[in-house]
Write a protein that holds these residues in place. Structure first.
Motif, short mmCIF file in Angstrom:
data_model
loop_
_atom_site.label_atom_id
_atom_site.label_comp_id
_atom_site.label_asym_id
_atom_site.label_seq_id
_atom_site.Cartn_x
_atom_site.Cartn_y
_atom_site.Cartn_z
N TRP A 139 104.78 19.42 17.05
CA TRP A 139 103.69 20.08 16.32
C TRP A 139 102.66 20.62 17.30
N HIS A 140 102.29 21.90 17.14
CA HIS A 140 101.30 22.53 18.01
C HIS A 140 100.32 23.33 17.15
N GLU A 141 99.06 23.34 17.56
CA GLU A 141 98.05 24.11 16.85
C GLU A 141 96.99 24.57 17.84
N ILE A 142 96.49 25.78 17.63
CA ILE A 142 95.41 26.33 18.44
C ILE A 142 94.20 26.49 17.55
N MET A 143 93.06 25.99 18.02
CA MET A 143 91.82 26.03 17.25
C MET A 143 90.75 26.80 18.02
N PHE A 144 90.07 27.69 17.32
CA PHE A 144 88.90 28.36 17.85
C PHE A 144 87.70 27.51 17.46
N LEU A 145 86.91 27.08 18.45
CA LEU A 145 85.80 26.16 18.21
C LEU A 145 84.47 26.92 18.24
N TYR A 146 83.76 26.84 17.12
CA TYR A 146 82.48 27.53 16.95
C TYR A 146 81.35 26.54 16.71
N THR A 147 80.14 27.02 16.98
CA THR A 147 78.93 26.37 16.48
C THR A 147 78.14 27.44 15.73
N ALA A 148 77.27 26.98 14.85
CA ALA A 148 76.41 27.91 14.11
C ALA A 148 75.10 27.22 13.78
N CYS A 149 74.00 27.88 14.11
CA CYS A 149 72.66 27.37 13.80
C CYS A 149 72.00 28.23 12.72
N LYS A 191 76.63 19.36 26.08
CA LYS A 191 76.22 19.74 27.43
C LYS A 191 76.06 21.24 27.58
N ASN A 192 76.30 21.98 26.48
CA ASN A 192 76.24 23.44 26.51
C ASN A 192 77.13 24.00 27.62
N ALA A 193 78.34 23.47 27.72
CA ALA A 193 79.31 23.89 28.73
C ALA A 193 79.66 25.36 28.53
N PRO A 194 80.00 26.06 29.61
CA PRO A 194 80.47 27.44 29.44
C PRO A 194 81.77 27.46 28.65
N PHE A 195 82.16 28.65 28.19
CA PHE A 195 83.38 28.79 27.39
C PHE A 195 84.52 28.02 28.05
N PHE A 196 85.27 27.27 27.25
CA PHE A 196 86.31 26.41 27.80
C PHE A 196 87.61 26.52 27.01
N SER A 197 88.67 26.08 27.68
CA SER A 197 89.98 25.89 27.06
C SER A 197 90.34 24.43 27.28
N LEU A 198 90.63 23.73 26.19
CA LEU A 198 90.91 22.30 26.25
C LEU A 198 92.27 22.04 25.60
N GLU A 257 78.93 31.15 17.02
CA GLU A 257 79.18 31.32 18.46
C GLU A 257 80.50 30.64 18.84
N LEU A 258 81.40 31.42 19.42
CA LEU A 258 82.67 30.88 19.91
C LEU A 258 82.41 30.13 21.22
N LYS A 259 82.74 28.84 21.23
CA LYS A 259 82.46 27.98 22.39
C LYS A 259 83.69 27.67 23.21
N GLY A 260 84.86 27.68 22.56
CA GLY A 260 86.06 27.34 23.29
C GLY A 260 87.30 27.42 22.43
N ILE A 261 88.41 27.23 23.08
CA ILE A 261 89.72 27.18 22.41
C ILE A 261 90.31 25.81 22.70
N VAL A 262 90.79 25.16 21.66
CA VAL A 262 91.38 23.83 21.79
C VAL A 262 92.83 23.91 21.32
N THR A 263 93.75 23.46 22.18
CA THR A 263 95.16 23.43 21.86
C THR A 263 95.55 21.97 21.62
N PHE A 264 96.12 21.71 20.45
CA PHE A 264 96.57 20.37 20.08
C PHE A 264 98.09 20.34 20.08
N SER A 265 98.65 19.20 20.47
CA SER A 265 100.09 19.02 20.28
C SER A 265 100.37 17.55 20.02
N ASP A 266 101.43 17.32 19.27
CA ASP A 266 101.91 15.98 18.98
C ASP A 266 103.42 16.09 18.83
N GLY A 267 104.12 16.04 19.94
CA GLY A 267 105.57 16.22 19.91
C GLY A 267 105.94 17.65 19.59
#
Length: 145
Positions: free
Chosen positions: A72-82, A123-130, A60-70
């Motif tokens: 360097w940038h990366e986009i991550m698709f965040l999943y859970t699986a049961c 918290k089972n938050a709705p789909f998010f972008s962080l 299950e796709l829960k959100g998208i997380v964007t990381f940066s450090d100066g």
């Protein structure tokens, strides 16, 4: 990245085997980088199989997380699986261990920003972008949408 769940625990990867690993000695969920032509779902299913031996069913796709450090940038698709099948195998990148969810957030050495999205998952938050901004491995700001 995927947090595989079973019985109130996440399957965590202690990154302690790869040389020159920016995640060295931290604990993470399962994941990796896209291969040419893969969808996010195909990527996480392949990475989970390669790293754990487990075959994910309906991650299950829960959100998208964007990381940066100066620069360097990366986009991550965040999943859970049961739902998964197969037998856990050894991982070439580190030690795999089932860890209580509370212990993951409160006791293990993880990236500071990971605590934010792990709380959202709990918290089972709705789909998010962080968006997480780091400087020299320290979280300096974050924004949730």
């Amino acid at each position: 990245m995927c947090y595989i769940e079973k019985g109130g625990k996440y399957l965590m990867l202690h990154r302690n085997k790869k040389k020159n690993d920016p995640n060295h000695d931290l604990w993470l969920g399962i994941g990796g980088h896209f291969e040419c032509g893969e969808t996010p779902e195909e990527c996480i299913i392949r990475e989970a199989k390669e790293e754990t031996g487990l075959v994910l069913k309906r991650p299950e796709l829960k959100g998208i997380v964007t990381f940066s450090d100066g620069s360097w940038h990366e986009i991550m698709f965040l999943y859970t699986a049961c739902d998964f099948e197969g037998e856990l195998s050894e991982c070439s990148e580190g030690e795999l261990l089932w860890v209580d969810k509370d212990k993951v957030r409160n006791e293990l050495p993880i990236w500071e920003g990971d605590r934010i999205f792990l709380d959202l998952l709990e918290k089972n938050a709705p789909f998010f972008s962080l968006k997480l901004e780091y400087s020299h491995r320290k979280l300096i700001s974050w924004k949730l949408e």
